[in-house]
Design an enzyme around this catalytic site. Structure first.
Site, PDB file in Angstrom:
ATOM      1  N   GLU A  10       4.746   2.506   8.354  1.00  0.00           N
ATOM      2  CA  GLU A  10       4.228   2.488   6.962  1.00  0.00           C
ATOM      3  C   GLU A  10       2.640   1.964   6.804  1.00  0.00           C
ATOM      4  O   GLU A  10       2.666   0.791   7.121  1.00  0.00           O
ATOM      5  CB  GLU A  10       5.130   1.735   6.011  1.00  0.00           C
ATOM      6  CG  GLU A  10       6.488   2.280   5.933  1.00  0.00           C
ATOM      7  CD  GLU A  10       7.500   1.734   4.920  1.00  0.00           C
ATOM      8  OE1 GLU A  10       7.123   0.741   4.244  1.00  0.00           O
ATOM      9  OE2 GLU A  10       8.487   2.433   4.539  1.00  0.00           O
ATOM     10  N   CYS A  45       0.657  -1.479  -1.036  1.00  0.00           N
ATOM     11  CA  CYS A  45       0.034  -0.357  -0.441  1.00  0.00           C
ATOM     12  C   CYS A  45      -0.114   1.039  -1.413  1.00  0.00           C
ATOM     13  O   CYS A  45      -0.587   1.934  -1.263  1.00  0.00           O
ATOM     14  CB  CYS A  45       0.764   0.200   0.723  1.00  0.00           C
ATOM     15  SG  CYS A  45       2.411   0.324   0.421  1.00  0.00           S
ATOM     16  N   GLU A  91      -9.533   2.812   1.587  1.00  0.00           N
ATOM     17  CA  GLU A  91      -8.729   1.586   1.115  1.00  0.00           C
ATOM     18  C   GLU A  91      -9.446   0.600   0.960  1.00  0.00           C
ATOM     19  O   GLU A  91     -10.097  -0.061   1.976  1.00  0.00           O
ATOM     20  CB  GLU A  91      -7.396   1.651   1.827  1.00  0.00           C
ATOM     21  CG  GLU A  91      -6.356   0.594   1.212  1.00  0.00           C
ATOM     22  CD  GLU A  91      -5.289   0.315   2.125  1.00  0.00           C
ATOM     23  OE1 GLU A  91      -5.441   0.128   3.645  1.00  0.00           O
ATOM     24  OE2 GLU A  91      -4.054   0.232   1.568  1.00  0.00           O
ATOM     25  N   LYS A 138       7.640 -10.147  14.222  1.00  0.00           N
ATOM     26  CA  LYS A 138       6.592 -10.968  14.018  1.00  0.00           C
ATOM     27  C   LYS A 138       6.036 -10.786  12.506  1.00  0.00           C
ATOM     28  O   LYS A 138       5.643  -9.598  12.267  1.00  0.00           O
ATOM     29  CB  LYS A 138       5.575 -10.454  15.191  1.00  0.00           C
ATOM     30  CG  LYS A 138       4.164 -11.732  15.141  1.00  0.00           C
ATOM     31  CD  LYS A 138       3.070 -11.148  15.626  1.00  0.00           C
ATOM     32  CE  LYS A 138       2.268 -10.411  14.708  1.00  0.00           C
ATOM     33  NZ  LYS A 138       1.956 -11.164  13.347  1.00  0.00           N
TER      34      LYS A 138
HETATM   35  P1  NAD Z   1      -2.483  -5.651   9.463  1.00  0.00           P
HETATM   36  O1  NAD Z   1      -2.479  -4.435  10.019  1.00  0.00           O
HETATM   37  O2  NAD Z   1      -3.738  -6.333   9.655  1.00  0.00           O
HETATM   38  O3  NAD Z   1      -1.393  -6.655   9.964  1.00  0.00           O
HETATM   39  C1  NAD Z   1      -0.156  -6.364   9.776  1.00  0.00           C
HETATM   40  C2  NAD Z   1       0.687  -6.790  11.171  1.00  0.00           C
HETATM   41  O4  NAD Z   1       0.085  -6.337  12.201  1.00  0.00           O
HETATM   42  C3  NAD Z   1       0.551  -8.498  11.356  1.00  0.00           C
HETATM   43  O5  NAD Z   1       1.501  -9.186  11.593  1.00  0.00           O
HETATM   44  C4  NAD Z   1      -0.590  -8.569  12.413  1.00  0.00           C
HETATM   45  O6  NAD Z   1      -0.619  -9.826  13.197  1.00  0.00           O
HETATM   46  C5  NAD Z   1      -0.049  -7.476  13.289  1.00  0.00           C
HETATM   47  N1  NAD Z   1      -0.994  -6.759  14.068  1.00  0.00           N
HETATM   48  C6  NAD Z   1      -2.408  -6.879  13.956  1.00  0.00           C
HETATM   49  N2  NAD Z   1      -3.012  -6.131  14.978  1.00  0.00           N
HETATM   50  C7  NAD Z   1      -1.967  -5.833  15.961  1.00  0.00           C
HETATM   51  C8  NAD Z   1      -1.729  -5.154  17.316  1.00  0.00           C
HETATM   52  N3  NAD Z   1      -3.056  -4.808  17.841  1.00  0.00           N
HETATM   53  N4  NAD Z   1      -0.705  -5.094  17.756  1.00  0.00           N
HETATM   54  C9  NAD Z   1       0.477  -5.455  17.236  1.00  0.00           C
HETATM   55  N5  NAD Z   1       0.148  -6.224  16.165  1.00  0.00           N
HETATM   56  C10 NAD Z   1      -0.907  -6.189  15.181  1.00  0.00           C
HETATM   57  O7  NAD Z   1      -2.144  -5.268   7.981  1.00  0.00           O
HETATM   58  P2  NAD Z   1      -2.195  -6.480   6.868  1.00  0.00           P
HETATM   59  O8  NAD Z   1      -3.566  -6.753   6.453  1.00  0.00           O
HETATM   60  O9  NAD Z   1      -1.192  -7.351   7.054  1.00  0.00           O
HETATM   61  O10 NAD Z   1      -1.803  -5.683   5.459  1.00  0.00           O
HETATM   62  C11 NAD Z   1      -2.428  -4.726   4.532  1.00  0.00           C
HETATM   63  C12 NAD Z   1      -2.422  -3.462   5.177  1.00  0.00           C
HETATM   64  O11 NAD Z   1      -1.020  -2.791   5.318  1.00  0.00           O
HETATM   65  C13 NAD Z   1      -3.062  -2.377   4.057  1.00  0.00           C
HETATM   66  O12 NAD Z   1      -3.601  -1.442   4.674  1.00  0.00           O
HETATM   67  C14 NAD Z   1      -1.876  -1.746   3.407  1.00  0.00           C
HETATM   68  O13 NAD Z   1      -2.060  -0.485   2.682  1.00  0.00           O
HETATM   69  C15 NAD Z   1      -0.786  -1.672   4.555  1.00  0.00           C
HETATM   70  N6  NAD Z   1       0.772  -1.728   3.913  1.00  0.00           N
HETATM   71  C16 NAD Z   1       1.287  -0.667   3.853  1.00  0.00           C
HETATM   72  C17 NAD Z   1       2.509  -0.327   3.365  1.00  0.00           C
HETATM   73  C18 NAD Z   1       3.442   0.712   3.425  1.00  0.00           C
HETATM   74  O14 NAD Z   1       4.470   0.601   2.983  1.00  0.00           O
HETATM   75  N7  NAD Z   1       2.976   2.036   3.607  1.00  0.00           N
HETATM   76  C19 NAD Z   1       3.113  -1.736   2.819  1.00  0.00           C
HETATM   77  C20 NAD Z   1       2.363  -2.804   3.238  1.00  0.00           C
HETATM   78  C21 NAD Z   1       1.155  -2.796   3.559  1.00  0.00           C
HETATM   79  O1  6OD Z   2       9.694  -1.425  -1.982  1.00  0.00           O
HETATM   80  C1  6OD Z   2       9.703  -1.044  -0.809  1.00  0.00           C
HETATM   81  O2  6OD Z   2      10.970  -0.928  -0.033  1.00  0.00           O
HETATM   82  C2  6OD Z   2       8.508  -1.012   0.005  1.00  0.00           C
HETATM   83  N1  6OD Z   2       8.450  -0.730   1.353  1.00  0.00           N
HETATM   84  C3  6OD Z   2       7.172  -1.461  -0.501  1.00  0.00           C
HETATM   85  C4  6OD Z   2       5.830  -1.014  -0.057  1.00  0.00           C
HETATM   86  C5  6OD Z   2       5.013  -1.685  -0.416  1.00  0.00           C
HETATM   87  C6  6OD Z   2       3.715  -1.750   0.069  1.00  0.00           C
HETATM   88  O3  6OD Z   2       2.865  -2.689   0.177  1.00  0.00           O
END
Ligand code: NAD
Ligand code: 6OD
Length: 486
Positions: free
Chosen positions: A254, A288, A390, A178
């Site tokens: 992640e 992130c 964050e 998804k």
């Molecule tokens: P989000 O958690 O709001 O959404 C991510 C996904 O989860 C979306 O597809 C959403 O529809 C789904 N989702 C939301 N609630 C859910 C539930 N209860 N059950 C199942 N699925 C659900 O995150 P975002 O706003 O899309 O992304 C931003 C966040 O992601 C930031 O906190 C960022 O730091 C983090 N992030 C982390 C990494 C990493 O590698 N550590 C990478 C990218 C983003």
């Molecule tokens: O470069 C990647 O493989 C990776 N997982 C990046 C994550 C970025 C977060 O927003």
């Protein structure tokens, strides 16, 4: 022009749905596409299709045939490069140049990398002697886990989706993924590519929808998935863990970060300025790994802050197609509200707004988008919200420090533990500080340099497990040890 509809891809067929939701451009608030929200019964069909494919063609396919298909996906993304760039830019508003240099090539590379990596991955074997003198050999066999549920975020939509899809498929699993409701475009194009390349039906399924009380929640609670891999907010990770608990499903997470950059007085000054500008403002601060806390040695603090501010003020906000664009909008107006709230709390807490802090005025259609200014704060205490939580926007706080112990203590005083950047010419100091930082990834004199073989992930609220090379394959497979007495 006819309206684009992004459909679900289930059991090898594109399917619409009764419920359509809007995919809105953050550039100017226009409608990019209508998106088919997958119902519970659509998710059931996708999981069933994945299970049937897993029990049938896919896990029994010779490794070489599977890897050739993955390589073809990489080639076909490259063939349709401009379509992918256009879809990613329409959904996110990120600069075309960034989509061309990072998002789409990495999306293709994830398939090529894991198609090659799986062929050289190893398992263990040990020899020992039984007390009766006979030889005993232990060896392990790697098996796919089964059906993997993948939940992806919106900030690097194709890159982060394929970072999970490619190793999961390479290891012999089938997937139901998804994408974020904010960015359904490139996931749908990826389904077209998989369709064109000729995967067996059901190996790869895309279901669109929201998270809570929608497609995401239903998928992660599904009894017939074998594991969940998720990238997104820490709070969402916690919800998904609850969904996974009843079936004791393995999770790979992640999550968020509150990453520190530490600039020592012996750093290459210009490189530290350039690198920190990138680490704070890349992708409008929506990576992130972005730096939100900058610690600068007090002997260079004033000089650093002055130059850093003047460079941040030069960042241009333009239409994505313009070469001069450094910086796109935030993903949505809702997200901009959250970011602006963080700015106003910082001011209430006594923070000094050094640069930005508001919404740019363009006097054109972009005023209906979700643009925001690059922003720098100083003057806040370590316990304030802006230092602790964050934001996921183009903002950082700059703080002076005196000693290594002091800066280490501050950098580690976080509920997150994802990444850090260190700027120094003293390599011994860099090794020492790296070993003491409680984060999953440290960059020395650089930021976001990626080698896909390395462990990638975070500690504490920043995640569970590591992805990359062998670490991804370990999550997407199970090991069986075979003990043979001769
Ligand atoms: P989000 O958690 O709001 O959404 C991510 C996904 O989860 C979306 O597809 C959403 O529809 C789904 N989702 C939301 N609630 C859910 C539930 N209860 N059950 C199942 N699925 C659900 O995150 P975002 O706003 O899309 O992304 C931003 C966040 O992601 C930031 O906190 C960022 O730091 C983090 N992030 C982390 C990494 C990493 O590698 N550590 C990478 C990218 C983003
Ligand atoms: O470069 C990647 O493989 C990776 N997982 C990046 C994550 C970025 C977060 O927003």
């Amino acid at each position: 022009m006819s309206q684009i509809i992004y459909k679900n891809y289930i059991a090898g067929k594109f399917q619409s749905s009764q419920n359509l939701f809007d995919d809105i451009s953050p550039i100017d608030g226009s409608l990019v596409a209508k998106v088919a929200e997958a119902s519970n019964s659509d998710v059931d069909k996708a999981v069933d299709a994945a299970r049937n494919a897993f029990n049938g063609d896919w896990s029994n396919m010779p490794l070489k045939t599977r890897c050739d298909l993955l390589e073809k996906v990489a080639l076909t993304i490259e063939k349709r490069f401009d379509d992918f760039v256009d879809a990613e830019v329409a959904d996110t508003g990120k600069p075309v140049n960034q989509a061309k240099l990072i998002d789409i090539p990495r999306g293709a590379e994830n398939f090529r990398f894991f198609s090659n990596y799986i062929k050289i991955s190893k398992t263990e074997s040990y020899e020992m002697q039984h007390e009766d003198g006979s030889k005993v050999i232990n060896y392990s066999i790697r098996k796919p886990k089964g059906v993997i549920a993948i939940i992806a975020p919106w900030n690097l939509p194709l890159l982060l989706l394929t970072w999970k899809v490619a190793p999961a498929l390479a290891a012999g699993n089938c997937i139901v993924a998804k994408p974020s409701e904010e960015t359904p475009g490139t996931a749908t194009l990826l389904a077209e590519v998989v369709d064109e390349v000729g995967f067996p039906d059901g190996v790869f399924n895309i279901v669109h929808g929201y998270g809570p009380k929608s497609t995401g929640e239903y998928l992660t609670k599904h009894h017939d998935i074998d594991a969940i891999t998720f990238t997104g907010e820490s709070a969402t990770g916690s919800e998904i863990m609850k969904s996974a608990a009843d079936g004791v499903k393995p999770v790979s997470f992640e999550l968020g970060g509150k990453n520190a950059a530490i600039i020592f007085d012996d750093a290459d000054f210009d490189a530290a300025i350039e690198g920190t500008l990138k680490s704070v403002f890349a992708n409008c601060g929506q990576v992130c790994l972005c730096t939100e806390r900058v610690y600068v040695h007090q002997s260079i603090y004033e000089k650093f802050l002055e130059k850093f501010k003047s460079e941040a003020e030069k960042i241009t906000e333009n239409w994505p197609q313009k070469e001069s664009l450094d910086f796109g909008p935030l993903i949505s107006k809702e997200h901009r509200e959250k970011v602006l709230k963080a700015f106003s709390t910082a001011i209430t807490d006594g923070g000094i707004l050094e640069v930005g802090g508001g919404i740019p005025i363009f006097d054109d259609k972009r005023d209906s988008g979700s643009w925001i200014e690059p922003t720098i704060f100083t003057g806040l205490g370590e316990k304030s919200d802006l230092i602790k939580n964050e934001v996921f926007g183009p903002v950082c706080h700059v703080t002076p420090f005196e000693s290594e112990n002091e800066v280490l203590k501050k950098a580690n005083d976080s509920k997150y533990g994802l990444a850090a950047a260190i700027w120094t010419k003293d390599i011994n100091k860099a090794h020492l500080i790296s070993s003491k930082l409680n984060v999953g990834v440290v960059w020395v004199n650089s930021w976001y340099l990626r080698d896909l073989r390395t462990p990638f992930g975070g500690m504490k609220l920043s995640g569970i497990g590591r992805e990359g090379g062998q670490h991804s394959l370990d999550f997407y497979s199970e090991l069986t040890n075979v003990c043979v007495k001769s």
